[in-house]
Every structure is written in structure tokens, then in C-alpha cells.
Design a protein around this motif. Sequence first.
Motif, short mmCIF file in Angstrom:
data_model
loop_
_atom_site.label_atom_id
_atom_site.label_comp_id
_atom_site.label_asym_id
_atom_site.label_seq_id
_atom_site.Cartn_x
_atom_site.Cartn_y
_atom_site.Cartn_z
N ARG B 609 -60.33 142.23 35.66
CA ARG B 609 -58.89 142.47 35.55
C ARG B 609 -58.09 141.17 35.56
NH1 ARG B 609 -57.55 144.92 41.50
NH2 ARG B 609 -57.52 142.95 42.62
N VAL B 612 -55.21 140.63 33.20
CA VAL B 612 -53.98 141.43 33.30
C VAL B 612 -53.04 140.71 34.25
CG1 VAL B 612 -53.04 143.71 33.71
CG2 VAL B 612 -55.42 143.47 33.01
N THR B 613 -52.23 139.76 33.68
CA THR B 613 -51.42 138.93 34.55
C THR B 613 -50.10 139.58 34.87
OG1 THR B 613 -50.46 137.87 32.65
CG2 THR B 613 -52.40 136.83 33.62
N GLY B 614 -49.64 140.47 34.00
CA GLY B 614 -48.34 141.06 34.21
C GLY B 614 -47.22 140.23 33.62
N HIS B 615 -47.56 139.06 33.03
CA HIS B 615 -46.52 138.22 32.41
C HIS B 615 -46.43 138.51 30.93
CE1 HIS B 615 -45.87 136.16 36.08
NE2 HIS B 615 -47.14 135.75 36.16
N VAL B 616 -45.19 138.64 30.46
CA VAL B 616 -44.98 139.03 29.07
C VAL B 616 -45.60 138.03 28.11
CG1 VAL B 616 -43.24 139.49 27.32
CG2 VAL B 616 -42.86 140.22 29.67
N TYR B 617 -45.43 136.71 28.44
CA TYR B 617 -45.90 135.71 27.47
C TYR B 617 -47.40 135.70 27.33
CZ TYR B 617 -45.83 133.22 31.93
OH TYR B 617 -45.98 132.88 33.22
N TYR B 619 -49.26 138.33 27.32
CA TYR B 619 -49.56 139.39 26.36
C TYR B 619 -49.16 138.99 24.95
CZ TYR B 619 -49.84 142.05 30.69
OH TYR B 619 -50.17 142.47 31.93
N THR B 620 -48.02 138.34 24.84
CA THR B 620 -47.55 137.92 23.52
C THR B 620 -48.51 136.94 22.89
OG1 THR B 620 -45.41 137.94 24.61
CG2 THR B 620 -45.46 137.23 22.32
N LEU B 621 -48.98 136.01 23.72
CA LEU B 621 -49.93 135.02 23.22
C LEU B 621 -51.18 135.70 22.72
CD1 LEU B 621 -50.39 131.99 22.95
CD2 LEU B 621 -51.54 132.05 25.17
N ALA B 624 -50.43 137.35 19.50
CA ALA B 624 -50.29 136.39 18.41
C ALA B 624 -51.66 135.90 17.97
CB ALA B 624 -49.43 135.22 18.86
#
Lengths: 106, 639
Positions: B609, B612-617, B619-621, B624
Amino acid sequence: MVDLVWFQLLSAVLFVIGLYGVMSRRSAVLIVMSIELMLNAVNINLIAAASHMEGTGKFSNFDGQLIAIFIITVAAAEVGLALALILRLYRNKSTVNVDEINLMKW
Amino acid sequence: MEWAWLIPIFSFAAAPLIVLFGKYLPSKGAFLSILAIVAGFGGFWVVLISWMGADPSTNGCFTSENTHLLTCDYERRWFNAGVIGDVGSVTLNWGILIDPLTIAVLGLVTFVAMMVQIYSLAYMKGDPRFGWYFAIHSMFAAAMLTLVLADNFLLLYVAWELVGICSYLLIGFWHERAAAREAAKKAFIVTRIGDVGLLIGILLIYREVGTFSMLDAFEAVRTGAMSEGVTTAAAILLFLGAMGKSAQIPFHVWLPDAMEGPTPVSALIHAATMVIAGVFLVARTFPIFEAYDADPLLIVSIVGLVTALVAATIALVATDLKRILAYSTISHLGLMMLSLGAFGYTAAIFHMMAHGFSKALLFLGAGSVLHSTEFQETGEMGGLRKVMPITAIVFSIGALSLGGIPILAGFWSKDEILVAVSDNRNVTFIVLTLFTAMLSALYMARAMFLVFFGPLKSQNEHAHESPGAMVVPMVLLGVLALGFGLISFNWPGSYGGIGTFVYFKHAHDFHFEIWLGAVSIVLAVGAFIAAYLIYVKRSVSLENTRSNFSGILKVIENKYYFDEVYQWTIDRVVLVFSRSISFFDRAIVNDIIVNGPADVTRKFGIAIRVHVTGHVYTYTLAMAIGSVGLAIFVWLRVA
């Protein structure tokens, strides 16, 4: 007529700027703005392609413009939704800094 | 006779009515219970008279090949297990079986239950659970009557367990007291151990015969369809159940503790229900015991003899009045079993009835004493005949009857047992039986003299005779204890004594072995005289004997350490074994088999797990990189 490549280059630059914005900004509002930028980069790409392809017979005349209008509509809706979410988020957490909002994990 | 099933139904119906509507009725509905049992007693007479008038041509009746008695069987379909006609489907019946054994026990149960219930009206007066007491009492009697009437093992087993649960409820009636709760649990669990044997025995017979019907089982035994080994095993298993209910050694430990219930309950348990169920079961399934060379009967007689002897010695040293009576019951149940084991079918049933009346009388008398003096220790009593004359007289009748003094009921039935034992068992048996009979006289005399004779203690001067509702049942039982033995004679007319009514295969007239009778009379009278000298005149001192035999005395006073041995077994064997089982359950089943896979899943989840950092960036990275990767992949493929 300006070559299609320049349009595509402009579009790519705008898209990457948008992507960079999404990844690096801390404020949710700025992230939404960056997403808008990315959407518009795609629009530029689509419309340029549509006007350059006119008459080649590969596409019907208005395909590119049509999709661009769709994207504008969706983007408008998305902004409405996103701002509403951000507003709720602010009410709950008193911040829109996404670093401090890490609810989306275990 | 087809309607004999109504006898228990009355009492069964009374129980819920009292529980539900008792509080709106006068006397909390106790009269319903008494009416029901009176109806049952009336039913007994109807059954008796119609059986007398019946012959093998009567509907449902025939002469049994097993007992040579006129037997009437009325069977109805109860329910089907499975679809009728399918392989493996079973039709279960319920029905009633009426033969002299049934009738005799019916009379005993209904009469004693009736007497005890009338007595309880006064004894239990003012108890906060007065209605509940009578409801359970009713249920108890009904269950016992069903057990007596049952013509198949399944119904018998149901009634058997109902008797068990009712005795549990009644023994633990004053459940505010810890001792009563413990005694109730003990009674229930100890008898359940025997019941396991009974259940296995019933299933074994079912497997061999294919039906639960007792008559079919007896027929299979008689014709040899059931092999010798199976028959013997079934008999021993059934006897295990009988040992539990009838408090035979080593299952006798529950009965003395059952004293914690109200005294009338003890009277009922000891005389008419519960403990005689075991004797009844052996008598009812006698063809199974007696088949082939009757090996199980030897076991029955040995267990009976040992029980009779051991319990009699304990009764001799017990000081609590109710405990003396309880051990006396165990001893007499042992005598009944011994008698059955010595082919004394008639004697056992006769003694069951004579003992039932006498013991109910003794317990009601003891209850009367307790009610008035509040004491239970014989040491606190003495001289009570001066303040409670009627109780003293009827108690003495009961004691003399059980002690085996001539003319009283107990003498005749005991004599029948002695005759049966001397006819069919060797000399060791008869000597020990006579010894037990003498002990029986001795402890009954001791109880009687200690309680009612000698000087009256000042603490008991306020004691008074009990109210009429308690005295009348005692007097009626006293009359029976006095005169019941007379039914053993050949009276002028067609009646030939109890030996021509209840018997197994061979009717026999009353007969009396002079030497045996003489010895037993001498022993019984001698015992009473000895007790009189010791406990009333105090002219014979026991001090020397006591000090000479102090070792043995200690063992007996501790009831042969049965309870201690059981406690030790439970602590050191059962609990240790249970602990190892529970350790296995916790360590292996729970921790490894159940929690193991869950633990692996959880640990794996924790390991993977981290992304699963919880940071939006983040997930965005990822998105991308994924998109770019996908684009490159498609581009390469297209190119």
C-alpha cells in the motif's frame, strides 16, 4: 497558411504546462485551472487539425470543431463541479491545499 | 383403554394454563393442577377396571408372548421423516402400552403425585412462585405418566428427558440459594451421563429392528432376529440410563443433593417420579435383559446389591434427616434393581409401590417436621411426638414399613425380594441382602427415634402439628403403608395376590419361606430394639464401637469419597483434557487456520500500500506516466 506542426507544437507546450501545473500546484483551484489549460490545448490541436484536413476527405468537415465544442461544454460543467467540490472541501477542512488533504489512502 | 393417553394430557394441559392464567385464578391456579392429577387418578381406575374386563379379543389387546400377560397396545402415526414410500423414509408412531406393569405404576404415580400436591398447598403457602411450583409439578407428573404409558422408545425417551428437566427445575426451585442451583445442575448432568447410554441403546435397537416400537423389539429378541451380542449390549446401555435416573452407584451422587429442593418435591422424586423411572425402564424392557442367558441381569443385580449396601451404610451415619431418607431411597432402589436382576419381577414392582408409599409418607413427615421446627439436623430434634403426634405416628408407620416390620407394606415386598434372591442367586447375595435389610431397619429406627422420641428440646417447644392439608395426605399414605402389603395374599374370590397380576412369564401365588421370613423378622425387630436401646434408653453406648472402627466410620461419613473422587477426576482429568483441547483450538484452529490467511492478506496489503500516498500529485504523475507509456506503446506498435 501556418504549418500544422506549429499548432501542434503550441498545443503540446500548453498541455505540458497544464500537466506541470496539475502536478506541482498545491492549491486545488490552481489545479483546476491547469486542467482547463490542458483541455484547451487539446482544443487547439483538434481545430488546427480540422482546418488543415479540410477537403482531404479523411474526415467530414466539422468533426474537429464539433468535438472541440463538446470539450468546451464538458469543461464548463467540470469547472462547476470542481469548484463546488473545492468549496465543500474548504468548508470541511478549512483549506484547499491538496498536501493537507490526503484522505484518499488506507 | 384407548383413551388412557388422556391421563397425562390433563396434567400437561394444566401446566401452561397455570403459567399463563394462574395469577387471575384463585389460589394461583394450584387447583387446576390438583384437578388434573385427580382426573389422572380416576383414569387409572378406569384403565384398571377395563383391563380386568378385557380379554385377548378386545380391540388392541393380545396375550404377549414375552410376558404371558394380557397386553393392550394402541398405536397412532406421529409423523413421517422423509417422503412416505421413499427408501430411508421413516414413519414414527406414538402410542400407549397397557399391561399390569403400566397399571401398577400408573396407580403409584397418580396417587403419590396427588397426595404430594395436596400437601404442597399448605407447605408452599406464601411462596412467591407458588403457581410456578404447581405448573412444574403438573408437568413432572405428566412426563412421568407419559413415560409409563409409552409403547415405543422414542416417546419414552422424550418423556424421560422431560422428567429430567422438570426435576432440574424443581430441585433448583429456590434458585436464590447457591446450593439449590448446584444441586439442580448436578442432578441434571449426572443423569444425563446415563441418558447417553440410554440413547445409544435405543438407537442400537432401532438399527437392528427398524422401528422404535418396544413390542417389535421384544419380538425380535424372542425370535432371535436380534443377535445375542447386540441384545446384551442394548440391555447394558439401557441399564446405564436406568442407573443414572435410579441413582445407582456410581451415579447416585445427585440424589442426596437433590434435597435442596422443597421437601414435597423430594417426596415426589423419591417415591413416584424420576428415580423409579430407571427401575421401571428395566422392568419394561425386561425381555431384552432376560433374553438368551440373561447375562445383563447379573450386572443389574450386582449393581443393585452394591448400591443397596453402600447407601445403607451411609444412611446409618448421616445426621441430616432428609439425607438419611435420601440414602435410604438409594438403598431401596438398589434392592429393587437387585430384585429385578434376580428375576424377581413381581417383587421389584411390589417393592417399588410399597417403598413409594412409605417413602412419600416419610418425606412428607420430614417436611412436616421441617415446616414446624425449621431444623433439618436430627441432633436438633428429639421428643417431637409430644408436639406433633399425628406426624410422629405416620412417620413411625413409614419407618416401620421400610424397616421391614411384619404386617406393614415394606415387610411383604422385602420378603418377596429375599425369596427371589435366595431362589436365583447364590448365598453371598442372600447374606448381603439380609444384612442390607437389617441396616435398613437400623437406620429407619435411628431416624424415627432421634426425631420423635427422647426428651423434647426447649427450642422445639413452639412446634405444633401441621395444618390439615398436610396431615390428610400423610394419613392416607400412612394407611397404604400400613395395609398395602395385604394385596400380596391370595384373597378369597378370583384374586390371587399381586404375583398373579404383575409377573413375568410365570404367575406365582404368594409364598413365604419360613426360614427367610423368620431371619428377616428377627433382624428387623432386633435392629429396632437395638436402636431403641441406643438412641432412646441410651443404655448401650456406641463410643467403644465408634473408636474401634473410627477408620471405616470416617470413610462412610465421607460417603465413601465419591464426591471427592468425582471432583478430583473433573479437576485433574476432565479440566486438564479440556484445557489441552482449548489450547489446540486457540493455537492451531484459531491462530493458524482462521487468523493465518487473514494475517497473510493483511501483511501483504501493508506491504503493497506504500504507493497509496493520498497526495493528488502522486496520482497525477502516475497517470501522466501511464498515459505517456501507453502512447509510446501504441506509437511503437503502429510504426
